[in-house]
Design a protein around this motif. Structure first.
Motif, PDB file in Angstrom:
ATOM      1  N   TYR A  22      -0.025 -10.452  12.044  1.00 33.62           N
ATOM      2  CA  TYR A  22       0.098 -11.681  11.273  1.00 33.62           C
ATOM      3  C   TYR A  22       0.982 -12.695  12.007  1.00 33.62           C
ATOM      4  N   GLY A  23       0.769 -13.961  11.682  1.00 33.18           N
ATOM      5  CA  GLY A  23       1.426 -15.029  12.422  1.00 33.18           C
ATOM      6  C   GLY A  23       2.912 -15.170  12.172  1.00 33.18           C
ATOM      7  N   SER A  24       3.408 -14.607  11.079  1.00 26.71           N
ATOM      8  CA  SER A  24       4.828 -14.724  10.755  1.00 26.71           C
ATOM      9  C   SER A  24       5.227 -13.573   9.843  1.00 26.71           C
ATOM     10  N   ARG A  25       6.528 -13.372   9.708  1.00 27.42           N
ATOM     11  CA  ARG A  25       7.035 -12.352   8.796  1.00 27.42           C
ATOM     12  C   ARG A  25       6.605 -12.654   7.367  1.00 27.42           C
ATOM     13  N   ASP A  26       6.682 -13.926   6.963  1.00 28.99           N
ATOM     14  CA  ASP A  26       6.300 -14.274   5.594  1.00 28.99           C
ATOM     15  C   ASP A  26       4.826 -13.995   5.342  1.00 28.99           C
ATOM     16  N   GLU A  27       3.984 -14.262   6.328  1.00 27.21           N
ATOM     17  CA  GLU A  27       2.554 -13.990   6.176  1.00 27.21           C
ATOM     18  C   GLU A  27       2.306 -12.483   6.043  1.00 27.21           C
ATOM     19  N   TYR A  28       3.018 -11.717   6.836  1.00 25.65           N
ATOM     20  CA  TYR A  28       2.887 -10.262   6.769  1.00 25.65           C
ATOM     21  C   TYR A  28       3.355  -9.755   5.408  1.00 25.65           C
ATOM     22  N   LEU A  29       4.496 -10.227   4.931  1.00 26.92           N
ATOM     23  CA  LEU A  29       4.991  -9.824   3.619  1.00 26.92           C
ATOM     24  C   LEU A  29       3.992 -10.169   2.523  1.00 26.92           C
ATOM     25  N   GLY A  30       3.390 -11.358   2.623  1.00 31.63           N
ATOM     26  CA  GLY A  30       2.411 -11.766   1.628  1.00 31.63           C
ATOM     27  C   GLY A  30       1.192 -10.852   1.621  1.00 31.63           C
ATOM     28  N   ALA A  31       0.740 -10.471   2.815  1.00 33.95           N
ATOM     29  CA  ALA A  31      -0.410  -9.570   2.911  1.00 33.95           C
ATOM     30  C   ALA A  31      -0.072  -8.199   2.334  1.00 33.95           C
ATOM     31  N   LEU A  32       1.134  -7.712   2.618  1.00 31.80           N
ATOM     32  CA  LEU A  32       1.561  -6.430   2.078  1.00 31.80           C
ATOM     33  C   LEU A  32       1.667  -6.477   0.550  1.00 31.80           C
ATOM     34  N   ALA A  33       2.203  -7.575   0.038  1.00 30.33           N
ATOM     35  CA  ALA A  33       2.332  -7.715  -1.414  1.00 30.33           C
ATOM     36  C   ALA A  33       0.957  -7.722  -2.068  1.00 30.33           C
ATOM     37  N   ASP A  34       0.021  -8.444  -1.470  1.00 34.17           N
ATOM     38  CA  ASP A  34      -1.336  -8.478  -2.023  1.00 34.17           C
ATOM     39  C   ASP A  34      -1.972  -7.090  -2.004  1.00 34.17           C
ATOM     40  N   ALA A  35      -1.713  -6.340  -0.943  1.00 39.07           N
ATOM     41  CA  ALA A  35      -2.307  -5.009  -0.815  1.00 39.07           C
ATOM     42  C   ALA A  35      -1.689  -4.018  -1.778  1.00 39.07           C
ATOM     43  N   MET A  36      -0.385  -4.115  -2.012  1.00 38.92           N
ATOM     44  CA  MET A  36       0.328  -3.104  -2.790  1.00 38.92           C
ATOM     45  C   MET A  36       0.269  -3.325  -4.297  1.00 38.92           C
ATOM     46  N   LYS A  37      -0.066  -4.520  -4.754  1.00 36.04           N
ATOM     47  CA  LYS A  37       0.067  -4.795  -6.184  1.00 36.04           C
ATOM     48  C   LYS A  37      -0.841  -3.929  -7.040  1.00 36.04           C
ATOM     49  N   ASP A  38      -2.020  -3.552  -6.529  1.00 40.12           N
ATOM     50  CA  ASP A  38      -2.885  -2.677  -7.312  1.00 40.12           C
ATOM     51  C   ASP A  38      -2.275  -1.277  -7.446  1.00 40.12           C
ATOM     52  N   GLU A  39      -1.595  -0.803  -6.390  1.00 39.94           N
ATOM     53  CA  GLU A  39      -0.904   0.488  -6.467  1.00 39.94           C
ATOM     54  C   GLU A  39       0.176   0.435  -7.542  1.00 39.94           C
ATOM     55  N   TYR A  40       0.940  -0.638  -7.549  1.00 41.72           N
ATOM     56  CA  TYR A  40       1.996  -0.774  -8.544  1.00 41.72           C
ATOM     57  C   TYR A  40       1.416  -0.755  -9.959  1.00 41.72           C
ATOM     58  N   ARG A  41       0.372  -1.548 -10.161  1.00 45.80           N
ATOM     59  CA  ARG A  41      -0.245  -1.649 -11.478  1.00 45.80           C
ATOM     60  C   ARG A  41      -0.822  -0.303 -11.922  1.00 45.80           C
ATOM     61  N   THR A  42      -1.447   0.421 -11.019  1.00 49.33           N
ATOM     62  CA  THR A  42      -2.057   1.701 -11.358  1.00 49.33           C
ATOM     63  C   THR A  42      -1.014   2.698 -11.836  1.00 49.33           C
ATOM     64  N   ILE A  43       0.147   2.713 -11.191  1.00 50.13           N
ATOM     65  CA  ILE A  43       1.218   3.631 -11.596  1.00 50.13           C
ATOM     66  C   ILE A  43       1.699   3.305 -13.000  1.00 50.13           C
ATOM     67  N   VAL A  44       1.933   2.038 -13.278  1.00 45.65           N
ATOM     68  CA  VAL A  44       2.419   1.633 -14.601  1.00 45.65           C
ATOM     69  C   VAL A  44       1.352   1.875 -15.664  1.00 45.65           C
ATOM     70  N   ASP A  45       0.106   1.549 -15.348  1.00 45.06           N
ATOM     71  CA  ASP A  45      -0.976   1.748 -16.315  1.00 45.06           C
ATOM     72  C   ASP A  45      -1.180   3.225 -16.646  1.00 45.06           C
ATOM     73  N   ALA A  46      -0.727   4.109 -15.768  1.00 44.13           N
ATOM     74  CA  ALA A  46      -0.833   5.550 -16.017  1.00 44.13           C
ATOM     75  C   ALA A  46       0.254   6.047 -16.965  1.00 44.13           C
ATOM     76  N   GLY A  47       1.139   5.161 -17.393  1.00 46.31           N
ATOM     77  CA  GLY A  47       2.199   5.545 -18.317  1.00 46.31           C
ATOM     78  C   GLY A  47       3.463   6.025 -17.639  1.00 46.31           C
ATOM     79  N   LEU A  48       3.548   5.813 -16.318  1.00 44.25           N
ATOM     80  CA  LEU A  48       4.724   6.214 -15.557  1.00 44.25           C
ATOM     81  C   LEU A  48       5.596   5.002 -15.272  1.00 44.25           C
TER      82      LEU A  48
END
Length: 376
Positions: A165-191
């Motif tokens: 990625y072209g910058s640290r902020d761009e990389y962080l943004g891509a990681l955040a976009d990728a990880m948010k479904d993992e976060y949501r899945t854990i919470v939706d499972a009742g954990l």
């Protein structure tokens, strides 16, 4: 209310678990059905051990993960090769100690690929298996509450560095976009979702040693911004965040003060805050929370580490109770949970604390919490 007990997430893994993880890690032949069976049984046994010890809010011990951050390379595209190793700044100041650690096998061995392409999910099969294993173990052994760890965008960027990625902020943004479904899945499972964020403290002396504290705090703020974006729509009451300075025995003379990262920690959209208060470098910093109690939002719950995770001393329950009781006059029993400084099995097959002693320390955590509750 009584003070509950928990810990930071990772626990010692059995040798059959470690062997399976490293067979997969090293590209060796292994049976996928055997892998799944071993992880299921080990996760259930780990939950059982926590329940027997008296832990209220349990985890799967991160059983199937090679480490708390680099597991993402197995679940997301875009990672290949190897990242440069960068020792923490305090160990560089004491090269003879660093050499001794390396020669004694005192540093974990695992792959840290670079980000060399777009970060995208490969699917949630591994995550769903972990969730199912944890929930099955909880049901079988009577655990009412559980949490699952997940890497923050910032800690991924710390260990799996950017070459795409072209910058640290761009990389962080891509990681955040990728990880948010993992976060949501854990919470939706009742954990509860636990986000591991050593990037908010450890990375100060591991990756940004050439910056001033003020410059580092600006970078840390961008990490929190990316993380909060990934948490959008998730109830903060279901989220825990863990900040630390590195789970290793060392001088830690380069650690940034809690007083300086306090505002950063408070800005995460998580209502349970896990932090170190047992090791000799940070035991005094409970006073930061006392002195700034008016700046702690009413929704926040403090989860101080009341047992250390880098030595084989087993804390006396009275010590644990005293560590908890420091927080009660200004937080109350309903806004304090007893935790550990960090994990006992941060990396598969590696840990400074003997597995049986790790559970003895958790037992001391439970006994000390009972003392504090009886006196509250």
């Amino acid at each position: 209310m009584t003070i509950k007990t928990t810990h930071t997430g990772s626990l010692p893994r059995t040798q059959d678990v470690v062997d399976m993880i490293f067979a997969r890690e090293n590209g060796e032949a292994y049976n996928a059905d055997d892998f799944a069976s071993v992880m299921k049984d080990a996760s259930a046994a780990t939950v059982a051990r926590q329940v027997e010890t008296g832990i209220d809010v349990v985890s799967d011990g991160e059983t199937s993960k090679i480490s708390y951050a680099t597991y993402v390379k197995d679940r997301y595209t875009g990672f290949s090769g190897d990242s440069p190793r960068n020792a923490p700044g305090d160990l560089k100041l004491f090269p003879s100690f660093l050499k001794r650690l390396a020669e004694a096998g005192g540093t974990p061995q695992y792959a840290r690929p670079m980000c060399t392409g777009p970060v995208k999910s490969k699917g949630q099969a591994d995550l769903l298996a972990d969730i199912a294993n944890l929930k099955a173990g909880m049901e079988a052994h009577g655990a009412a509450e559980g949490f699952m760890n997940a890497a923050s965008p910032g800690v991924i960027s710390l260990f799996l560095q950017n070459e795409y990625y072209g910058s640290r902020d761009e990389y962080l943004g891509a990681l955040a976009d990728a990880m948010k479904d993992e976060y949501r899945t854990i919470v939706d499972a009742g954990l509860y979702l636990q986000l591991d964020c050593p990037d908010l403290a450890l990375s100060r002396h591991m990756l940004f040693g050439d910056l001033s504290d003020e410059e580092f705090l600006k970078i840390a703020a961008t990490h929190v911004e990316a993380l909060n974006g990934a948490l959008d729509g998730i109830d903060p009451d279901r989220v825990r965040v863990h900040i630390c300075w590195g789970n290793y025995e060392g001088p830690h003379v380069c650690d940034i003060d809690m007083a300086k990262v306090f505002d950063t920690l408070m800005s995460v959209n998580a209502n349970q805050l896990l932090f170190e208060t047992s090791n000799p470098r940070h035991a005094h910093e409970w006073t930061v929370f006392r002195d700034r109690v008016d700046d702690i939002p009413a929704s926040k719950i403090l989860v101080p580490g009341v047992v250390d995770t880098t030595t084989n001393f087993v804390e006396h329950p009275e010590v644990v109770a005293q560590r908890l009781e420091r927080f009660l006059p200004f937080m109350g029993t309903d806004r304090v949970i007893a935790g550990s400084d960090c994990g006992f099995g941060t990396f598969a097959g590696f840990g400074a604390v003997d597995p049986e002693i790790a559970y003895a320390k958790l037992g001391a955590l439970v006994e000390g919490t009972r003392l504090a509750n009886a006196r509250a």
